[in-house]
Design an enzyme around this catalytic site. Structure first.
Site: not given
Length: 490
Positions: A90, A143, A145, A236
């Protein structure tokens, strides 16, 4: 005198809430210790029988870490032809170009670069969009990281042999734990969640949660639970409760480590904490009554209530903090009933329980536990102080969540501080604007510092340890927030 008893009543209820929280944590510790050290037998899968897996990577403006992530995912050890990679991009900056260039280095991979025309639904919307075309029977999510271990899928997928298992979550570890005092304190807190809390809940078949990343879902479980929804900031936790209320089982694997980066600057940590605490409150608003009114066992309801409402502990801490000022004045004027102080030992029990939870969590894997003891004696008071100092910021988030106020999904900036240049000041994603609440935190630090000074000068030591913690906690939170802004300008 009625107003004094009203004050005592509110103060006592807030203290009781903190005490009950400590009891629940103590029960989770007990459940953890009952299963700690037990060997889990991993199911065996024939090499030809491994199922198809889709790895989803939700990305939004992650120029500093996206290459590291893609390299790690490309190195995953899994049977050829059974692995699909979806980059759910995105981004609105050069991250998109970086992704294209990096993916071109792996032509042998089954990879898709999916871009949406809008960020509708934010992360939940991106995951839902990718799910429409996902080829995998199972969906692994990371994710930006995270740096997944190459054997991540081989360590997790076999546990889906039980057809009732809808999700498998692994334990976060920390790439930059020793970067600063702030990262060490975050690791101190997260280790308690990823060892004592998650293991303790899972051991007694209570509800646990997918932590947003470093986990694997059965695709049919996601769809059966209603797919991803974006009406809370913690999509989540929301999907986790919908799935478990529908009868799906979740499994937590503390033995599988998934390294990730901790926010190294207070503004990034506050952004993360705001989303987590507000999202948790939104999920409590959405799910708590349905859990309590369903036919789940009592212990499941108790732990689900504590789980969904755990962010309200900050509201209790803030209430006790503010009311401690008039309580301190009234106590020193001998206007409080003597019996009030007789129950103080109960809250000392709560303090001991919380201390044990964090000591076990942070020393469990340390063979020389006495070395950890010295670190613990240093970290526990600082952690408790900073947690108290975050009470105002997090209470605002919880209140907004409980009252239904909607705000956009603000993702936590990532840094990749493992690079040789570990300076975060040039990170373009950081927001250094200081909200009004930061200056209020500075005022709170000044207020409690004055109370501590007056206590020493006058010899009136009622509530002195508590006010000392508050002075240090609010002072550190304010200084770290303000210092990050000053350093960004230099």
């Amino acid at each position: 005198m009625n107003w004094i008893y009203l004050l005592i009543g509110v103060y006592g209820m807030a203290m009781a809430g903190i005490f009950l929280y400590s009891l629940v944590q103590g029960h989770l510790l007990w459940q953890f210790l009952k299963v700690a050290g037990h060997h889990r037998e991993q199911p065996v899968i024939n090499e030809n029988d491994w199922p198809r897996v889709t790895v989803q990577l939700p990305i939004y403006n992650e120029k500093y870490v996206v290459e590291r992530l893609l390299d790690a995912v490309a190195a995953l050890d899994y049977p050829a032809g059974k692995l699909e990679i979806q980059v759910l991009d995105d981004s609105t900056d050069e991250t998109t170009l970086i992704i294209r260039q990096k993916l071109s280095e792996y032509p042998h991979l089954d990879r898709r670069h999916i871009q949406r025309t809008s960020r509708q639904g934010f992360k939940a919307g991106a995951l839902k969009e990718g799910l429409k075309t996902a080829k995998g029977e199972f969906i692994a999510i990371f994710d930006a990281d995270f740096v997944p271990d190459k054997l991540f899928l081989r360590k997790t997928i076999p546990y889906f042999a039980d057809k009732k298992t809808g999700m498998v979550q692994t334990r976060w570890t920390h790439l930059n734990k020793n970067y600063s005092l702030l990262t060490r304190l975050q690791a101190f807190a997260l280790d308690a969640h990823f060892l004592v809390e998650q293991v303790g809940r899972n051991a007694q078949h209570a509800f646990i949660n997918f932590n947003g990343t470093a986990g694997v879902w059965r695709k049919t479980c996601i769809l059966d639970a209603g797919n991803w929804e974006a009406d809370t900031l913690t999509e989540d936790l929301d999907l986790s409760y919908r799935a478990q209320k529908s009868g799906w089982g979740f499994l937590y694997l503390p033995e599988v480590a998934s390294p990730a980066e901790l926010p190294p600057v207070m503004s990034a940590l506050k952004s993360q904490q705001y989303r987590w605490t507000k999202g948790g409150a939104e999920c409590a608003r959405k799910h708590l009554w349905s859990v309590l009114s369903a036919g789940f066992p009592l212990k499941t309801k108790v732990h689900a209530t504590a789980h969904l409402l755990n962010s309200t502990i900050f509201m209790a801490i803030l209430t006790v903090s503010l009311l401690s000022v008039p309580i301190w004045v009234l106590g020193n004027m001998d206007l409080l009933p003597p019996w009030m102080w007789d129950y103080g030992y109960l809250f000392m029990i709560g303090f001991v329980i919380i201390s044990l939870v964090y000591f076990v969590a942070n020393s469990y894997e340390e063979k020389k536990w006495h070395r950890k003891l010295f670190q613990f004696i240093w970290h526990l008071p600082l952690f408790l102080a900073v947690s108290m100092g975050m009470a105002l910021h997090n209470s605002i988030a919880v209140w907004e969540g409980l009252t239904g106020k909607k705000t956009p999904f603000i993702r936590t900036p990532k840094f990749n501080l493992s690079q040789s240049n570990s300076n975060w000041k040039s990170n373009r994603y950081l927001n250094f604007n200081l909200p009004v609440s930061t200056y209020v935190e500075g005022g709170m630090a000044l207020l409690f510092t004055v109370l501590v000074a007056v206590s020493f000068v006058s010899g009136l030591f009622i509530l002195l340890p508590f006010h000392l913690f508050l002075a240090v906690g609010y002072g550190l939170v304010f200084l770290m927030s303000y210092r990050s802004r000053l350093r960004a300008k230099t």
